[in-house]
Design an enzyme around this catalytic site. Structure first.
Site, PDB file in Angstrom:
ATOM      1  N   GLU A 166       0.570  -1.038  -0.043  1.00 42.21           N
ATOM      2  CA  GLU A 166      -0.116  -0.049  -0.263  1.00 42.21           C
ATOM      3  C   GLU A 166       1.166   1.090   0.360  1.00 42.21           C
ATOM      4  O   GLU A 166       1.901   1.605   1.076  1.00 42.21           O
ATOM      5  CB  GLU A 166      -0.757   0.047   0.999  1.00 42.21           C
ATOM      6  CG  GLU A 166      -2.039   0.802   0.786  1.00 42.21           C
ATOM      7  CD  GLU A 166      -2.905   1.457   0.531  1.00 42.21           C
ATOM      8  OE1 GLU A 166      -2.317   2.484  -0.113  1.00 42.21           O
ATOM      9  OE2 GLU A 166      -3.971   0.816   0.254  1.00 42.21           O
TER      10      GLU A 166
ATOM     11  N   ASP B  43      -8.754   0.473  -6.737  1.00 45.61           N
ATOM     12  CA  ASP B  43      -9.631   1.982  -7.450  1.00 45.61           C
ATOM     13  C   ASP B  43     -10.534   1.707  -8.200  1.00 45.61           C
ATOM     14  O   ASP B  43      -9.765   1.276  -9.453  1.00 45.61           O
ATOM     15  CB  ASP B  43      -8.157   2.820  -7.341  1.00 45.61           C
ATOM     16  CG  ASP B  43      -8.000   2.866  -6.542  1.00 45.61           C
ATOM     17  OD1 ASP B  43      -8.152   3.201  -5.542  1.00 45.61           O
ATOM     18  OD2 ASP B  43      -6.368   3.111  -6.696  1.00 45.61           O
TER      19      ASP B  43
ATOM     20  N   ASP C  23     -17.302  -3.388  -6.291  1.00 39.95           N
ATOM     21  CA  ASP C  23     -18.742  -3.081  -5.864  1.00 39.95           C
ATOM     22  C   ASP C  23     -18.884  -2.143  -7.345  1.00 39.95           C
ATOM     23  O   ASP C  23     -20.240  -1.684  -7.733  1.00 39.95           O
ATOM     24  CB  ASP C  23     -18.743  -2.162  -5.247  1.00 39.95           C
ATOM     25  CG  ASP C  23     -17.547  -0.875  -5.336  1.00 39.95           C
ATOM     26  OD1 ASP C  23     -16.718  -1.109  -6.082  1.00 39.95           O
ATOM     27  OD2 ASP C  23     -18.545   0.505  -4.761  1.00 39.95           O
TER      28      ASP C  23
ATOM     29  N   ARG D 240     -13.289  -0.975   4.602  1.00 38.22           N
ATOM     30  CA  ARG D 240     -13.941  -0.183   4.342  1.00 38.22           C
ATOM     31  C   ARG D 240     -14.418   0.467   3.481  1.00 38.22           C
ATOM     32  O   ARG D 240     -15.076   1.063   3.507  1.00 38.22           O
ATOM     33  CB  ARG D 240     -12.389   1.479   4.936  1.00 38.22           C
ATOM     34  CG  ARG D 240     -12.174   1.686   6.207  1.00 38.22           C
ATOM     35  CD  ARG D 240     -10.587   2.416   6.481  1.00 38.22           C
ATOM     36  NE  ARG D 240     -10.358   3.156   5.541  1.00 38.22           N
ATOM     37  CZ  ARG D 240     -11.038   4.122   6.166  1.00 38.22           C
ATOM     38  NH1 ARG D 240     -11.146   4.897   7.541  1.00 38.22           N
ATOM     39  NH2 ARG D 240     -10.448   5.274   5.884  1.00 38.22           N
ATOM     40  N   TYR D 241     -13.736   0.134   2.504  1.00 39.67           N
ATOM     41  CA  TYR D 241     -14.545   0.342   0.733  1.00 39.67           C
ATOM     42  C   TYR D 241     -16.088  -1.066   0.701  1.00 39.67           C
ATOM     43  O   TYR D 241     -17.024   0.394   0.110  1.00 39.67           O
ATOM     44  CB  TYR D 241     -13.350   0.220  -0.081  1.00 39.67           C
ATOM     45  CG  TYR D 241     -12.443   1.719  -0.435  1.00 39.67           C
ATOM     46  CD1 TYR D 241     -11.850   1.784   0.389  1.00 39.67           C
ATOM     47  CD2 TYR D 241     -12.825   2.761  -1.597  1.00 39.67           C
ATOM     48  CE1 TYR D 241     -11.075   3.565   0.448  1.00 39.67           C
ATOM     49  CE2 TYR D 241     -12.433   3.536  -1.312  1.00 39.67           C
ATOM     50  CZ  TYR D 241     -11.403   4.115  -0.699  1.00 39.67           C
ATOM     51  OH  TYR D 241     -10.761   5.305  -0.890  1.00 39.67           O
TER      52      TYR D 241
HETATM   53  C1  LIG Z   1     -10.404   1.749  -3.422  1.00 42.91           C
HETATM   54  S1  LIG Z   1      -8.592   2.026  -1.754  1.00 42.91           S
HETATM   55  C2  LIG Z   1      -9.527   0.164  -1.315  1.00 42.91           C
HETATM   56  C3  LIG Z   1      -8.326   0.145  -0.012  1.00 42.91           C
HETATM   57  C4  LIG Z   1      -8.722  -1.205   0.648  1.00 42.91           C
HETATM   58  N1  LIG Z   1      -8.769  -2.697  -0.008  1.00 42.91           N
HETATM   59  C5  LIG Z   1     -10.186  -1.826   1.248  1.00 42.91           C
HETATM   60  O1  LIG Z   1     -11.241  -2.600   0.975  1.00 42.91           O
HETATM   61  O2  LIG Z   1     -11.183  -0.868   2.162  1.00 42.91           O
HETATM   62  C6  LIG Z   1      -8.158   0.467  -3.366  1.00 42.91           C
HETATM   63  C7  LIG Z   1      -5.983   1.070  -2.626  1.00 42.91           C
HETATM   64  O3  LIG Z   1      -5.145   0.346  -3.211  1.00 42.91           O
HETATM   65  C8  LIG Z   1      -4.444   1.184  -3.570  1.00 42.91           C
HETATM   66  N2  LIG Z   1      -3.963   1.207  -4.842  1.00 42.91           N
HETATM   67  C9  LIG Z   1      -3.596   1.594  -6.147  1.00 42.91           C
HETATM   68  N3  LIG Z   1      -2.454   1.247  -7.205  1.00 42.91           N
HETATM   69  C10 LIG Z   1      -2.038  -0.029  -6.064  1.00 42.91           C
HETATM   70  C11 LIG Z   1      -1.151  -0.208  -6.339  1.00 42.91           C
HETATM   71  N4  LIG Z   1      -0.025  -0.209  -7.521  1.00 42.91           N
HETATM   72  N5  LIG Z   1       0.524  -1.081  -5.448  1.00 42.91           N
HETATM   73  C12 LIG Z   1      -0.739  -0.962  -4.337  1.00 42.91           C
HETATM   74  N6  LIG Z   1      -1.315  -0.943  -3.757  1.00 42.91           N
HETATM   75  C13 LIG Z   1      -1.985   0.216  -4.692  1.00 42.91           C
HETATM   76  C14 LIG Z   1      -4.183   2.946  -3.118  1.00 42.91           C
HETATM   77  O4  LIG Z   1      -3.643   3.537  -2.965  1.00 42.91           O
HETATM   78  C15 LIG Z   1      -6.015   2.708  -2.556  1.00 42.91           C
HETATM   79  O5  LIG Z   1      -5.165   2.797  -1.513  1.00 42.91           O
END
Ligand SMILES: C[S@@+](CC[C@H](N)C(=O)[O-])C[C@H]1O[C@@H](n2cnc3c(N)ncnc32)[C@H](O)[C@@H]1O
Length: 234
Positions: A95, A144, A180, A214-215
């Site tokens: 992360e 994301d 989602d 959380r998401y």
């Molecule tokens: C929408 S959040 C979801 C966080 C968590 N998995 C949840 O379900 O609550 C997506 C996360 O993926 C991380 N992320 C995006 N691209 C990434 C990458 N290439 N390597 C590691 N983490 C990444 C972002 O920083 C973000 O915190």
């Protein structure tokens, strides 16, 4: 190191997400200062491995246990839950969002789990230095969404992420995706199999050992449906 490997390392990469959010609490700064370095997988930081040599994952945990990987752990709920549920496994969480890393470190202290490593960077920086076929299971929870069509190539379920993931996963290893976003499911079903995985299941019911993140809670509050996809590395 193979030419392919060198090519990946020298490729210019963009990370489109956030590295920092709101100001960290004093306790979170303490967690980062006191705990993070010891939790990094051995030989993976830029300082320890400036030439980006392939590392031996046996050095991450003392006993050569099965190795799992969570990409983008956010606040770390799922990562800590899985570590507590499966103490015989070693899990690496990746992360780049420092506020998320700080949240995770607080949860690790509270839960007292010891079978976790933290890679506080883009997972692709870890893929670069992992050997082939070393990961036994991988999780991608609520990645994301990048909803605009012109941004779909930034999604994790694209070849520049999926091919290195496939390389480091063992044949038969499970890859779980929770989202989602219906269009994310569409793209995952198209692109993940091309990268070397078979679809095992697609469900609206989570895995038996799932914990809501959380998401996911945000998605539920906002009325979006949950999708749980399971793939297996060929
Ligand atoms: C929408 S959040 C979801 C966080 C968590 N998995 C949840 O379900 O609550 C997506 C996360 O993926 C991380 N992320 C995006 N691209 C990434 C990458 N290439 N390597 C590691 N983490 C990444 C972002 O920083 C973000 O915190």
């Amino acid at each position: 190191m193979s030419d392919d490997h060198t090519k990946t390392i020298t490729e210019r990469r963009n990370f489109y997400g956030r590295h920092r959010g709101k100001t960290l609490r004093a306790s979170q700064k303490t967690y980062l200062e006191e705990d993070l370095e010891a939790l990094r997988p051995a030989g993976t930081s830029q300082a320890d491995n400036p030439d980006r040599h392939v590392v031996d994952p046996a050095g991450f945990f003392a006993d050569g246990r099965p190795l799992w990987l969570e990409v983008g752990f956010g606040g770390g709920e799922h990562l800590v839950h899985m570590a507590a549920r499966y103490p015989e496994v070693g899990i690496i969480g990746c992360e780049p969002y420092v506020n998320g890393v700080a949240m995770l470190l607080g949860k690790i202290r509270a839960a007292g789990v010891e079978n976790l490593c933290v890679h506080p960077e883009d997972v692709r920086a870890l893929f670069d230095i992992l050997p082939d076929a070393c990961i036994d299971k991988a999780f991608l929870n609520y990645p994301d969404p990048w909803p605009k069509a012109r941004h779909h190539r930034r999604r994790f379920v694209t070849p520049n992420h999926l091919l290195p993931l496939a390389r480091v996963m063992k044949p038969g290893a499970e890859f779980r995706v929770a989202t989602d976003i219906c269009d994310y499911v569409r793209q995952a079903l198209e692109e993940v199999p091309v990268a070397g995985f078979d679809l095992v299941s697609q469900s609206a019911t989570p895995w038996e050992d799932w914990i809501s993140t959380r998401y996911e809670q945000k998605a539920i509050r906002e009325g979006r449906p949950q999708h749980y996809l399971t793939f297996r590395r060929r």
